[in-house]
Design an enzyme around this catalytic site. Structure first.
Site, short mmCIF file in Angstrom:
data_model
loop_
_atom_site.label_atom_id
_atom_site.label_comp_id
_atom_site.label_asym_id
_atom_site.label_seq_id
_atom_site.Cartn_x
_atom_site.Cartn_y
_atom_site.Cartn_z
N GLU A 188 0.81 -1.22 0.00
CA GLU A 188 0.00 0.00 0.00
C GLU A 188 0.85 1.27 0.00
O GLU A 188 0.36 2.36 0.27
CB GLU A 188 -0.94 -0.01 1.20
N CYS A 229 -2.79 11.56 3.41
CA CYS A 229 -3.12 10.67 2.29
C CYS A 229 -2.84 11.33 0.96
O CYS A 229 -2.51 10.65 -0.02
CB CYS A 229 -4.60 10.29 2.34
N HIS A 284 -4.63 1.84 7.32
CA HIS A 284 -3.21 2.09 7.04
C HIS A 284 -2.56 2.63 8.30
O HIS A 284 -3.22 3.21 9.16
CB HIS A 284 -3.04 3.13 5.92
#
EC number: 3.5.3.23
Length: 448
Positions: A174, A370, A250
């Protein structure tokens, strides 16, 4: 050699929508089927970029991906011209079509993992695009991400680009959302922290039960090898599986680091006290290393997830202090806001906070952190970066004008049946590649 950290923020794409595609991401699921405002979204992101530029920070721009992804629809059996493919997909599987319209590439923390040159044995900056194979709509991204990275960092003397890891769950990767670098300064050797959610091969390590662990130990180990990381520049830790099951999909939803500071929740890591001790012992710098551990009694996991406190950016300023770049949701949450005020008054480098309205991104589960990919660069490396992806006052004005010309101010479910949305999106991105001097990076350009 002196160096600085450049944040490359993702431009929100013209098809930004709320489809609720990301299981395990609470905000994404809660806002499924809401109307979106792509123009507001991209302008909110640009406002944050401009504010960082105005603070004296070097700020980069990361282009969105071309959507809808017609090639995947063709692979899945839809045929005809562009309009016919969209019409068939809308009638047969509207959820699939919305996934192919997803603008999730805006969250460039998931675009790739980046290792700066002081940490690598060959002295180059290494990039590996994330395969993002846990979610269908995100698994469509790595090929375009790699082309964009090569167009931005296009000098083989300084930059090494790797193919993304195998498209298989054992190597689920990720990107930088599970990666943080600690250092005395960005030009010195640092410690790169890789955080995984589960192991594909080691059944003795715990796993979350409710929501998936998107990053595997094996993927993180592979990135360390690909990037030729020095042994003293890497540490691998497991995220607490209990918090993954509470919506912490995350590590950057529960921890954020910068230079010689780690800000994390009390429940962020498995066997947390040992994990924090391991980080302290592995830190290669000479400065005091600060670990700011936020207790559950002051900020619950629910508050951390709903406010995205830990998805704030932490940036170094020219005077040596640090700025917390937080979403307005932190300001609206009394417990979180109280903690931030307490933290910036305490004995640590974080002494100011700035709140931003990023509601369009936040409603899909993406905060300030993000939206950016961090790349530490020395003077020679920065000079080798495509200069047209670095934000200036002029570039900011050009991008705002571009967005206002090309983006709709509302998208709902029925709009995805409109072939004009495709042509508008592709036209906007074709114009953007000229504005950012990227060349041909999208499938529709390469196939045209």
């Amino acid at each position: 050699m002196p160096a600085l950290e450049v944040n490359f923020d993702g431009l929100v794409g013209p098809t930004h929508n709320y489809a609720g595609l990301s299981y395990g991401n609470v905000a994404s699921l809660n806002n499924a089927a809401s109307f979106s405002n792509p123009q507001e979204a991209v302008l909110q992101g640009l406002e944050k970029m401009k504010a960082m530029h105005d603070k004296g920070l070097t700020q980069g721009v990361f282009a969105p991906h071309a959507r809808p992804d017609l090639n995947i629809l063709r692979r899945l059996g839809f045929s005809g011209n562009d309009a016919q493919i969209i019409n068939k997909a809308f009638n047969a599987d509207p959820i699939l079509l919305r996934a192919c319209y997803s603008a999730s590439a805006m969250w460039t923390a998931n675009a790739a993992t980046v290792s700066p040159s002081p940490d690598t044995t060959d002295g180059k900056v290494h990039f590996t695009a994330a395969n993002l194979n846990n979610k269908f709509h995100r698994s469509l991204e790595p090929a375009t991400t790699t082309r964009l990275l090569k167009a931005m960092f296009n000098n083989q003397n300084h930059f090494a680009h790797h193919t993304h890891l195998p498209d298989q769950g054992f190597f689920g990767d990720e990107g930088a959302a599970n990666h943080t670098r600690f250092c005395d300064s960005h030009g010195e050797q640092g410690l790169e922290m890789f955080v995984f959610g589960a192991s594909a091969f080691n059944s003795h390590l715990p796993k979350p039960v409710k929501f998936p662990a998107r990053q595997t130990l094996e993927a993180s180990e592979a990135i360390c090898r690909l990037h030729n990381l020095k042994d003293t520049s890497q540490i691998l830790l497991q995220q607490n599986p209990d918090v993954i099951d509470q919506g912490v999909f995350h590590n950057d939803v529960i921890a954020v680091g910068n230079a010689n500071v780690l800000l994390c929740h009390q429940q962020a890591f498995l066997n947390q006290q040992q994990a924090l001790q391991d980080i302290r012992e592995a830190y290669v710098g000479n400065k005091q290393f600060y670990i700011i551990e936020v207790p559950t009694s002051k900020v619950t996991i629910q508050d951390a997830v709903s406010s995205y406190l830990f998805n704030s950016q932490l940036v170094s300023l020219s005077d040596g202090s640090m700025l917390l770049v937080a979403p307005k949701e932190c300001q609206r949450n009394s417990a979180v806001n109280d903690y931030i005020e307490e933290m910036i008054m305490a004995d640590n480098p974080i002494n100011q906070v700035r709140f931003f309205d990023l509601r369009q991104s936040m409603q899909n589960g993406g905060g300030p952190a993000c939206l950016r990919l961090r790349v530490a660069l020395n003077e020679q490396e920065l000079a080798a970066v495509n200069p047209d992806v670095i934000l200036t006052d002029t570039k900011y004005t050009q991008l705002c004008n571009w967005a206002q010309r090309n983006y709709r101010d509302q998208l709902g479910a029925k709009d995805f049946a409109d072939p004009a949305l495709l042509s508008e999106s592709y036209q906007a991105l074709d114009e953007l590649t000229q504005l950012l001097n990227l060349g041909s990076v999208y499938d529709f350009q390469l196939e045209g």
